[in-house]
Scaffold this motif. Structure first.
Motif, short mmCIF file in Angstrom:
data_model
loop_
_atom_site.label_atom_id
_atom_site.label_comp_id
_atom_site.label_asym_id
_atom_site.label_seq_id
_atom_site.Cartn_x
_atom_site.Cartn_y
_atom_site.Cartn_z
N PRO A 52 0.81 -1.23 0.00
CA PRO A 52 0.00 0.00 0.00
C PRO A 52 0.84 1.27 0.00
N ARG A 53 1.95 1.25 0.69
CA ARG A 53 2.78 2.46 0.76
C ARG A 53 3.31 2.83 -0.62
N GLU A 54 3.78 1.83 -1.33
CA GLU A 54 4.31 2.08 -2.67
C GLU A 54 3.20 2.52 -3.62
N MET A 55 2.03 1.87 -3.53
CA MET A 55 0.94 2.25 -4.41
C MET A 55 0.47 3.67 -4.12
N ALA A 56 0.35 4.03 -2.86
CA ALA A 56 -0.10 5.37 -2.50
C ALA A 56 0.87 6.43 -2.99
N ALA A 57 2.18 6.10 -3.01
CA ALA A 57 3.19 7.05 -3.45
C ALA A 57 3.23 7.17 -4.97
N LEU A 58 3.13 6.03 -5.66
CA LEU A 58 3.31 6.02 -7.11
C LEU A 58 2.00 6.13 -7.88
N HIS A 59 0.92 5.67 -7.27
CA HIS A 59 -0.38 5.67 -7.94
C HIS A 59 -1.46 6.15 -6.96
N PRO A 60 -1.39 7.39 -6.51
CA PRO A 60 -2.31 7.85 -5.45
C PRO A 60 -3.78 7.78 -5.84
N ALA A 61 -4.12 8.09 -7.07
CA ALA A 61 -5.53 8.04 -7.49
C ALA A 61 -6.03 6.60 -7.48
N LEU A 62 -5.20 5.67 -7.93
CA LEU A 62 -5.57 4.26 -7.92
C LEU A 62 -5.74 3.77 -6.49
N TYR A 63 -4.82 4.14 -5.62
CA TYR A 63 -4.93 3.76 -4.21
C TYR A 63 -6.23 4.30 -3.62
N GLY A 64 -6.57 5.53 -3.95
CA GLY A 64 -7.78 6.14 -3.42
C GLY A 64 -9.03 5.41 -3.85
N GLU A 65 -9.08 5.00 -5.11
CA GLU A 65 -10.25 4.27 -5.59
C GLU A 65 -10.39 2.91 -4.91
N LEU A 66 -9.29 2.21 -4.76
CA LEU A 66 -9.35 0.89 -4.12
C LEU A 66 -9.66 1.02 -2.63
N ALA A 67 -9.10 2.04 -1.98
CA ALA A 67 -9.41 2.26 -0.57
C ALA A 67 -10.90 2.56 -0.38
N GLY A 68 -11.47 3.32 -1.31
CA GLY A 68 -12.89 3.61 -1.23
C GLY A 68 -13.74 2.38 -1.49
N TYR A 69 -13.32 1.56 -2.45
CA TYR A 69 -14.10 0.36 -2.76
C TYR A 69 -14.03 -0.66 -1.63
N TYR A 70 -12.82 -0.96 -1.16
CA TYR A 70 -12.67 -1.95 -0.10
C TYR A 70 -12.99 -1.38 1.29
N ARG A 71 -13.10 -0.06 1.37
CA ARG A 71 -13.36 0.64 2.64
C ARG A 71 -12.30 0.27 3.68
N LEU A 72 -11.08 0.32 3.22
CA LEU A 72 -9.92 -0.01 4.05
C LEU A 72 -8.79 0.94 3.72
N ASP A 73 -7.88 1.12 4.69
CA ASP A 73 -6.68 1.93 4.48
C ASP A 73 -5.47 1.14 4.97
N PRO A 74 -4.94 0.24 4.15
CA PRO A 74 -3.79 -0.57 4.58
C PRO A 74 -2.57 0.25 4.97
N LEU A 75 -2.50 1.50 4.54
CA LEU A 75 -1.39 2.37 4.95
C LEU A 75 -1.31 2.50 6.47
#
Length: 273
Positions: free
Chosen positions: A247-270
């Motif tokens: 999650p840390r790498e995705m949030a840094a390199l693909h923040p919009a993608l991380y945001g969509e997946l966090a919203g869908y799964y309703r989780l924040d693995p960061l």
């Protein structure tokens, strides 16, 4: 009298529709409350080290989900494989990770998990020269079917769980497909709450998917596996693996993608470590 009978039969019909979901919810609640077996705790510590990274409340929720999953979803050995509790708990723990935020019916279309000792061979139609369709044999680590089965290789299940930070997890991958397939087919757009959510999802996913296709063509997919460039459904499954494991790498390199997946799964693995 006749009107009363019709009214009573109508009430019975409504009760018949309401009772199964209510009973299922009650039964799942009771299963999730049961003490988690000590032997299963040892399996989680040995086979699924990612669980130790979860906050205490999510660990408790996951254990409840595991108990419900194993009570409802049979795991059947194939190729002379004898399924053990170690296999069942290891698979269930990873399959329930995508449900930690919201259960979405506990994979309502899933009827069984078919477990093979290692990679299994399937025949798939491909376009041959001249436009002729031919079957091609492929060895797979996992597959999700709309008809209600998930197929897994135990060897790859173990490898995917052993390193919770490598961005590769065949169980998360195939169960992401199950979520995508809830609507009857997989296209990389699982069921969302609103039209606006679909529009935002489509905009972000299309941009990320096209970028991955371009990077893959250059021979450098980056954080996301090049397999995600196969089609939008595979992109969603590959991105889900990375979301849960890197999650840390995705949030840094693909923040919009991380945001969509966090919203869908309703989780924040960061926030997990």
């Amino acid at each position: 009298m006749a009107l009363f009978l019709i009214f009573a039969l109508g009430l019975l019909g409504v009760a018949a529709l309401i009772a199964p979901p209510l009973w299922r919810r009650y039964r799942r609640h009771q299963l999730a409350k049961q003490p988690f077996p000590q032997a299963w705790r040892r399996i989680l510590r040995r086979r699924v080290p990612q669980i130790a990274q979860l906050p205490a409340d999510l660990q408790m929720r996951l254990k409840g989900l595991i108990q419900v999953f194993l009570a409802e979803k049979p795991i059947i050995g194939c190729g002379d494989l004898e399924v053990t509790d170690e296999m069942r708990v290891t698979i269930a723990a990873q399959a329930c990770l995508p449900l930690l935020g919201v259960t979405r019916g506990m994979y309502p279309n899933l009827r069984q998990v078919l477990l093979y000792p290692g990679a299994f061979v399937v025949d798939r139609p491909v376009n041959a020269p001249g436009g002729v369709m031919q079957d091609q044999r492929r060895a797979l680590a996992g597959e999700s079917w709309v008809q209600g089965q998930v197929l897994l290789s135990w060897r790859d299940v173990v490898m995917g769980a052993a390193d919770p930070a490598d961005g590769q997890n065949v169980v998360v991958h195939e169960f992401a497909h199950q979520l995508d397939q809830l609507k009857g087919f997989a296209n990389g757009a699982p069921l969302l709450k609103s039209r606006a959510a679909y529009e935002r999802w489509s905009r972000v996913m299309a941009a990320e998917y096209q970028a991955l296709q371009w990077r893959s063509a250059q021979g450098d997919a980056g954080l996301l596996s090049a397999y995600g460039a196969t089609d939008p459904a595979e992109f969603f499954a590959v991105a889900s693996e990375v979301f849960f494991e890197q999650p840390r790498e995705m949030a840094a390199l693909h923040p919009a993608l991380y945001g969509e997946l966090a919203g869908y799964y309703r989780l924040d693995p960061l926030s997990w470590n």
